[in-house]
Scaffold this active site. Structure first.
Site, PDB file in Angstrom:
ATOM      1  N   ASP A 198       0.261  -3.028  -6.604  1.00  0.00           N
ATOM      2  CA  ASP A 198      -0.378  -3.371  -7.863  1.00  0.00           C
ATOM      3  C   ASP A 198       0.283  -4.370  -8.554  1.00  0.00           C
ATOM      4  O   ASP A 198      -0.325  -5.029  -9.457  1.00  0.00           O
ATOM      5  CB  ASP A 198      -0.351  -2.061  -8.890  1.00  0.00           C
TER       6      ASP A 198
ATOM      7  N   PHE B 221       1.511   2.029   1.472  1.00  0.00           N
ATOM      8  CA  PHE B 221       1.040   1.980  -0.026  1.00  0.00           C
ATOM      9  C   PHE B 221       2.345   1.970  -1.035  1.00  0.00           C
ATOM     10  O   PHE B 221       3.407   2.529  -0.857  1.00  0.00           O
ATOM     11  CB  PHE B 221       0.404   3.605  -0.399  1.00  0.00           C
ATOM     12  N   ASP B 222       2.273   1.164  -2.130  1.00  0.00           N
ATOM     13  CA  ASP B 222       2.946   1.290  -3.156  1.00  0.00           C
ATOM     14  C   ASP B 222       2.636   2.634  -4.031  1.00  0.00           C
ATOM     15  O   ASP B 222       1.709   3.405  -3.589  1.00  0.00           O
ATOM     16  CB  ASP B 222       2.686   0.296  -4.281  1.00  0.00           C
ATOM     17  N   GLY B 223       3.752   2.995  -4.696  1.00  0.00           N
ATOM     18  CA  GLY B 223       3.589   4.355  -5.266  1.00  0.00           C
ATOM     19  C   GLY B 223       2.988   4.217  -6.826  1.00  0.00           C
ATOM     20  O   GLY B 223       1.685   4.601  -6.758  1.00  0.00           O
TER      21      GLY B 223
ATOM     22  N   PHE C 203      -1.088  -1.897   0.248  1.00  0.00           N
ATOM     23  CA  PHE C 203      -1.587  -2.059  -1.035  1.00  0.00           C
ATOM     24  C   PHE C 203      -0.557  -2.022  -2.191  1.00  0.00           C
ATOM     25  O   PHE C 203       0.433  -1.067  -2.095  1.00  0.00           O
ATOM     26  CB  PHE C 203      -2.519  -0.739  -1.307  1.00  0.00           C
TER      27      PHE C 203
END
Length: 315
Positions: free
Chosen positions: A276, A161-163, A274
């Site tokens: 954004d 995951f991105d943060g 994932f």
């Protein structure tokens, strides 16, 4: 008692995210629905090849046992019901235990996330993903041109995951975009003990954490999670403090300070990543299965720019 999915990790997924229907989709886009439907009828008994999210789904379902069904995967698709027959046939041929599906024949399907209580929605339709995120559901636009997941870890589900704007809100990202790196670092240092607000994918990480706690009940299956972020010291402190406040741990954390994420993801070998920001997703997709979380300030800026360019081109 009525059947419920309330005690399960629920993943809703489109047919193109789970299986490779890109040839059929290209035919649909350049011809008409009748021609597409005819092709699907002709191929009803021909199993589709694995799609980009196949490995993720396969490993999630491996946490189910005859004694306990912990994960539910539901097809949520704009396809027609006849094409749905091929989806179920393809799943059966691949050993994927699907029981439920919703096929809307072109109508947006994201509204059905609510009765499903979905923890994740994966789709190759970007607009459906945007709508699902707007309703508060973790959702990602699957890049169907991503490479397939590595086969090196058959008994370990790996998710990265991105943060900011994914696990956490885009609060800090907005500071960075508006005022620059120095202001961002100062903002995060001053607030290192203050947890970041929840991002759209916190519920999924929490559900995975719960599943991880009972993974010992499933012989041979494990979960490994990673935070892969452009943050660097000292801004790393607030990310870790936020996870601690949630009482959720990740197995690996990569604070890359702007370095390209792709090579690091290649080493981690997730079943899915994932992020954004489209630039990060495109880069990651060259190495691992990847999806765009169409939320937050950065995504909105990209979409606004694309819309302006489209209107300029049309003008």
């Amino acid at each position: 008692m009525p059947i419920t999915l309330a005690d399960k990790l629920v993943v809703a997924i489109s047919s193109r995210a789970l299986f490779d229907f890109e040839e059929e989709n290209r035919l649909f886009e350049r011809s008409d629905a009748a021609t597409y439907l005819q092709l699907q009828r002709e191929r009803l008994e021909v199993p589709a090849q694995r799609g980009i999210a196949f490995s993720l789904v396969q490993k999630l379902l491996a946490f189910n046992t005859p004694q306990m069904q912990r994960v539910e995967v539901v097809i949520l698709s704009r396809n027609d019901p006849v094409s749905g027959l091929r989806v179920f046939h393809s799943a059966e041929a691949a050993g994927i235990a699907l029981q439920r599906g919703v096929f809307t024949q072109g109508r947006p399907p994201f509204g059905y996330l609510r009765p499903l209580g979905a923890h994740l929605f994966l789709s190759a339709n970007a607009d459906d993903v945007t709508e699902a995120l707007g309703l508060g559901y973790p959702a990602a636009h699957v890049y169907t041109d991503s490479v397939q997941a590595s086969l090196a870890h058959p008994n370990e589900l790996r998710i990265a995951f991105d943060g900011d704007a994914v696990l956490f809100s885009d609060e800090a990202e907005r500071i960075y975009q508006a005022e620059g790196l120095e202001a961002f670092q100062r903002h995060e240092t001053d607030r290192h003990g203050q947890p970041l607000p929840d991002g759209p994918f916190k519920p999924l990480l929490a559900a995975l954490h719960r599943l991880q706690q009972i993974a010992d009940a499933v012989p041979g299956m494990r979960i490994r999670t990673a935070l892969v972020t452009a943050r660097s010291a000292p801004a790393h402190k607030r990310a870790i403090q936020t996870l601690m406040s949630w009482d959720i741990a990740v197995d690996e954390a990569m604070f890359l300070g702007g370095l390209s994420k792709g090579p690091f993801l290649k080493e981690f070998e997730p079943d899915f990543f994932f992020d954004d920001q489209t630039g990060h997703v495109h880069n990651a997709a060259q190495h691992v299965p990847a999806g765009h979380v169409r939320s937050g300030f950065a995504s909105a800026m990209v979409e606004t720019t694309a819309t302006i360019r489209k209107h300029q081109d049309q003008g």
